[in-house]
Scaffold this motif. Structure first.
Motif, PDB file in Angstrom:
ATOM      1  N   UNK A 308       0.830  -1.199   0.000  1.00 48.91           N
ATOM      2  CA  UNK A 308       0.000   0.000   0.000  1.00 48.91           C
ATOM      3  C   UNK A 308       0.866   1.252   0.000  1.00 48.91           C
ATOM      4  N   UNK A 309       1.950   1.208   0.752  1.00 49.87           N
ATOM      5  CA  UNK A 309       2.895   2.321   0.767  1.00 49.87           C
ATOM      6  C   UNK A 309       4.236   1.813   0.254  1.00 49.87           C
ATOM      7  N   UNK A 310       4.644   2.267  -0.905  1.00 47.34           N
ATOM      8  CA  UNK A 310       5.943   1.932  -1.442  1.00 47.34           C
ATOM      9  C   UNK A 310       6.512   3.149  -2.158  1.00 47.34           C
ATOM     10  N   UNK A 311       7.738   3.047  -2.601  1.00 47.37           N
ATOM     11  CA  UNK A 311       8.360   4.165  -3.309  1.00 47.37           C
ATOM     12  C   UNK A 311       7.603   4.432  -4.612  1.00 47.37           C
ATOM     13  N   UNK A 312       7.581   5.726  -5.042  1.00 47.81           N
ATOM     14  CA  UNK A 312       8.261   6.888  -4.464  1.00 47.81           C
ATOM     15  C   UNK A 312       7.396   7.593  -3.420  1.00 47.81           C
ATOM     16  N   UNK A 313       8.028   8.442  -2.644  1.00 46.52           N
ATOM     17  CA  UNK A 313       7.321   9.305  -1.704  1.00 46.52           C
ATOM     18  C   UNK A 313       7.230  10.692  -2.313  1.00 46.52           C
ATOM     19  N   UNK A 314       6.061  11.292  -2.230  1.00 44.02           N
ATOM     20  CA  UNK A 314       5.873  12.639  -2.782  1.00 44.02           C
ATOM     21  C   UNK A 314       5.777  13.609  -1.617  1.00 44.02           C
ATOM     22  N   UNK A 315       6.867  14.309  -1.365  1.00 45.08           N
ATOM     23  CA  UNK A 315       6.951  15.212  -0.217  1.00 45.08           C
ATOM     24  C   UNK A 315       7.982  16.293  -0.513  1.00 45.08           C
ATOM     25  N   UNK A 316       7.960  17.333   0.295  1.00 43.94           N
ATOM     26  CA  UNK A 316       8.816  18.479   0.057  1.00 43.94           C
ATOM     27  C   UNK A 316      10.288  18.183   0.117  1.00 43.94           C
ATOM     28  N   UNK A 317      10.679  17.220   0.954  1.00 43.91           N
ATOM     29  CA  UNK A 317      12.099  16.930   1.131  1.00 43.91           C
ATOM     30  C   UNK A 317      12.629  15.872   0.170  1.00 43.91           C
ATOM     31  N   UNK A 318      11.776  15.365  -0.726  1.00 47.35           N
ATOM     32  CA  UNK A 318      12.185  14.309  -1.653  1.00 47.35           C
ATOM     33  C   UNK A 318      12.750  14.935  -2.923  1.00 47.35           C
ATOM     34  N   UNK A 319      13.972  14.539  -3.276  1.00 53.22           N
ATOM     35  CA  UNK A 319      14.650  15.154  -4.414  1.00 53.22           C
ATOM     36  C   UNK A 319      14.396  14.429  -5.731  1.00 53.22           C
ATOM     37  N   UNK A 320      13.860  13.212  -5.689  1.00 48.59           N
ATOM     38  CA  UNK A 320      13.713  12.404  -6.895  1.00 48.59           C
ATOM     39  C   UNK A 320      12.638  12.899  -7.837  1.00 48.59           C
ATOM     40  N   UNK A 321      12.670  12.351  -9.042  1.00 49.21           N
ATOM     41  CA  UNK A 321      11.702  12.694 -10.076  1.00 49.21           C
ATOM     42  C   UNK A 321      10.718  11.547 -10.293  1.00 49.21           C
ATOM     43  N   UNK A 322       9.519  11.900 -10.732  1.00 52.67           N
ATOM     44  CA  UNK A 322       8.541  10.900 -11.125  1.00 52.67           C
ATOM     45  C   UNK A 322       8.892  10.386 -12.515  1.00 52.67           C
ATOM     46  N   UNK A 323       8.600   9.099 -12.743  1.00 57.00           N
ATOM     47  CA  UNK A 323       8.893   8.492 -14.028  1.00 57.00           C
ATOM     48  C   UNK A 323       7.659   7.786 -14.572  1.00 57.00           C
ATOM     49  N   UNK A 324       7.534   7.777 -15.894  1.00 53.04           N
ATOM     50  CA  UNK A 324       6.404   7.105 -16.530  1.00 53.04           C
ATOM     51  C   UNK A 324       6.359   5.651 -16.077  1.00 53.04           C
ATOM     52  N   UNK A 325       5.183   5.198 -15.695  1.00 49.07           N
ATOM     53  CA  UNK A 325       4.994   3.841 -15.212  1.00 49.07           C
ATOM     54  C   UNK A 325       4.833   3.759 -13.708  1.00 49.07           C
ATOM     55  N   UNK A 326       5.182   4.823 -12.992  1.00 47.68           N
ATOM     56  CA  UNK A 326       4.924   4.845 -11.553  1.00 47.68           C
ATOM     57  C   UNK A 326       3.426   5.012 -11.308  1.00 47.68           C
ATOM     58  N   UNK A 327       2.932   4.422 -10.227  1.00 51.86           N
ATOM     59  CA  UNK A 327       1.563   4.668  -9.785  1.00 51.86           C
ATOM     60  C   UNK A 327       1.648   5.255  -8.382  1.00 51.86           C
ATOM     61  N   UNK A 328       1.070   6.450  -8.216  1.00 52.05           N
ATOM     62  CA  UNK A 328       1.201   7.177  -6.955  1.00 52.05           C
ATOM     63  C   UNK A 328      -0.160   7.671  -6.485  1.00 52.05           C
ATOM     64  N   UNK A 329      -0.260   7.928  -5.197  1.00 51.14           N
ATOM     65  CA  UNK A 329      -1.448   8.584  -4.665  1.00 51.14           C
ATOM     66  C   UNK A 329      -1.213  10.089  -4.611  1.00 51.14           C
TER      67      UNK A 329
END
Length: 370
Positions: A308-329
């Motif tokens: 239910x909770x897995x990478x990536x995390x979407x938050x202010x301190x997260x430096x990573x980028x979203x990539x096509x194929x990710x599923x996020x809330x």
């Protein structure tokens, strides 16, 4: 004459996943990986991974389990070697690894206990073992088409169940009754179980982001926050909606519209290459400018899949980028202690062109008011 059972066909995507994990193992500087996280075993095989481990090398996949799962393990023929242990797991692992030639064995530091790790070092040799983190999780970030379909099936189950229950709820029901009805309706539609502990929070309890359903009754005009999920093929859905039975107060109407704007604006910024911190900032800025910045204390979102909770995390301190194929809330919220709260959550597939909602329940206040 008895018919011989046919070896089950292993879907090709399991082999493709295994190939990508092998690449990740090599890039991590290891010759092999000992997998102790059952969800990662489920990712690589059509087996639940319960009470089991897996060992991945450049040319082989071995699953170590016990006799309770003999029938399920039959499905792995042609895909993995199966070792059925007769005693505890640690001696079985030591015996397996002692016969192997790999000298740099990665061990999942995020899921193995210190006691087991120390026992393995004594039995195998500390110099051969390397604590690693995120090797399989990094591969799981990008979902295949079959994974998106499974998540979408889970979402359809939970949405259909929600619509059925929401039409029956009346003031006077308590939170636990709503929870039971919703989980029952998901089960009858094929859910393998709730994706997580269902949250049903009425009145002031809606100000608690992870409230536990209890005896609090639903009353007219007060918010009812429901955060629920179904499971299909091991994959999860995760949605949140707020309902009002009657007319919400002016303040709750304002909060609802602020959260709805933050939710929609954040989804509009989701796309391949978008920074997670920037997506978070869009929603957080809208809530802050409306005067509720200190009432939104959690991350904007997270990945979803076999967990239910897995990478990536979407938050202010997260430096990573979203990539096509990710599923996020995407799930902004505003919580007013003693009054109530609003959170609106949908599951979004990241694509090259933007974010595609896999969920379809309305979010407008008119729909939310019953």
């Amino acid at each position: 004459m008895a018919k011989r059972s046919r070896t089950p066909s292993i879907p090709a995507y399991f082999k493709e996943r295994l190939s990508r994990v092998r690449t990740a193992i090599r890039e991590a500087g290891c010759d092999a990986l000992l997998i102790t996280n059952p969800v990662d075993i489920r990712y690589l095989t059509p087996f639940s991974g319960e009470a089991s481990c897996a060992y991945v090398t450049a040319r082989s996949l071995t699953v170590i389990s016990d006799a309770r799962f003999l029938v399920e393990l039959e499905e792995l023929k042609g895909h993995a070697r199966v070792v059925v242990r007769k005693g505890p797991m640690v001696p079985a692992l030591v015996e397996l690894l002692a016969d192997r030639t790999e000298q740099r064995i990665g061990v999942q530091g995020e899921s193995i206990t210190l006691a087991i790790f120390e026992s393995l070092k004594k039995g195998v040799g500390a110099k051969r073992l390397r604590s690693t983190g995120g090797i399989v999780a990094g591969v799981r970030l990008i979902k295949g088409d079959e994974e998106v379909r499974a998540i979408s099936r889970a979402i359809k189950i939970q949405q259909d169940a929600f619509v059925e229950v929401a039409d029956r709820i009346e003031p006077g029901w308590n939170e636990s009754e709503v929870c039971a009805e919703l989980e029952w309706e998901m089960a009858t539609r094929g859910s393998e179980g709730p994706a997580f502990h269902t949250i049903v929070a009425s009145k002031a309890n809606a100000a608690k982001p992870h409230a536990t359903p209890g005896s609090t009754k639903i009353t007219t005009n007060a918010p009812l926050l429901i955060d629920w999920g179904a499971t299909s093929g091991g994959y999860r859905g995760d949605l949140t909606r707020v309902l009002f039975f009657g007319k919400p107060s002016r303040e709750m109407r304002t909060v609802y519209e602020v959260v709805r704007e933050a939710h929609a604006s954040a989804i509009d910024t989701v796309r391949d290459g978008a920074r997670a911190s920037d997506v978070d900032a869009v929603a957080r800025g809208i809530i802050r400018d409306a005067g509720y910045g200190d009432r939104f204390g959690h991350a904007l979102g997270h990945g979803i899949g076999l967990d239910t909770h897995e990478a990536p995390r979407i938050a202010g301190e997260v430096a990573g980028e979203l990539r096509a194929g990710m599923v996020v809330t995407i799930e902004p919220g505003v919580y007013l202690p003693g009054v109530g709260g609003v959170r609106i959550e949908d599951d979004i597939l990241v694509t090259l062109r933007g974010g595609r909602r896999l969920s379809s329940l309305p979010t407008d206040l008119e729909w939310a008011c019953r």
